[in-house]
Design an enzyme around this catalytic site. Structure first.
Site, PDB file in Angstrom:
ATOM      1  N   ASP A  73       0.854  -1.178   0.000  1.00  0.00           N
ATOM      2  CA  ASP A  73       0.000   0.000   0.000  1.00  0.00           C
ATOM      3  C   ASP A  73       0.895   1.233   0.000  1.00  0.00           C
ATOM      4  O   ASP A  73       1.908   1.271   0.697  1.00  0.00           O
ATOM      5  CB  ASP A  73      -0.935   0.030   1.208  1.00  0.00           C
ATOM      6  N   THR A  74       0.497   2.209  -0.793  1.00  0.00           N
ATOM      7  CA  THR A  74       1.284   3.431  -0.939  1.00  0.00           C
ATOM      8  C   THR A  74       0.531   4.618  -0.371  1.00  0.00           C
ATOM      9  O   THR A  74      -0.660   4.783  -0.622  1.00  0.00           O
ATOM     10  CB  THR A  74       1.623   3.672  -2.424  1.00  0.00           C
TER      11      THR A  74
END
Length: 195
Positions: A73-74
């Protein structure tokens, strides 16, 4: 490692960019999207990215305990403010105005779960935007390129023209820091580059 003994690898992400980058490593994999809601009370961007990556990986690993599951996840932060994926063109333009001439931090949390256990890490990259004109902001926001990306821009497309400098792992900005991904996969017994 022969194909018949290679571990089954699952990418717990629907991101076409993550699929492309993992494929570039020569790792055979399948995609199973976790479907987990990305809800968290965490406000520290590095911890949030890690927590959300772990959440996705754990959800898919629970359904496929024999596989090596990788999720990421960014999160994009600017001066302590989290910039998610813009909801629409107007919000995308607002994000770009906020980032104009400033340096943001991109954090990607990566989690790999295998029958042997869980490993995870976070990568940080600093991205400095050029001072943007209103015409550039409007043009880019209207393009729609940034709508499905944290921070509202895609560095692998026209969005690269908005950027003055990158410090750190470029692939992290795309959402899948390859050096970290490779280290975690190797730790789970997964070979890359076809060997």
């Amino acid at each position: 490692m022969p194909a018949e003994t290679a571990p089954r690898v699952i990418l717990a992400s629907g991101s076409p960019r993550r699929r492309e980058l993992l494929g570039n490593l020569g790792v055979p994999f399948e995609v199973v999207v976790s479907g987990e809601a990305e809800d968290s009370q965490e406000t520290d961007p590095a911890r949030l990215a890690l927590e959300l990556g772990q959440l996705k990986a754990r959800a898919v690993a629970a359904q496929h305990p024999d596989a090596v599951v990788i999720a990421a996840d960014t999160v994009v932060a600017l001066g302590g403010t989290l910039l998610a994926k813009p909801a629409d063109e107007a919000e995308n333009a607002a994000f770009l105005r906020q980032q104009s001439g400033k340096t943001q931090q991109v954090y990607t949390g990566v989690c790999v779960i295998s029958p042997a256990g869980e490993q995870s890490g976070v990568e940080r990259t600093d991205v400095t935007f050029r001072a943007l004109t209103e015409a550039e902001v409007t043009f880019y926001a209207r393009s729609g390129e940034g709508l499905d990306k944290a921070g509202g821009y895609g560095i692998q497309g026209v969005g690269m023209a908005l950027i003055e400098r990158v410090e750190g792992d470029y692939s992290n900005i795309v959402g899948f820091p390859l050096a970290l991904v490779l280290r975690l996969l190797r730790g789970a017994g997964v070979s890359a580059f076809g060997v």
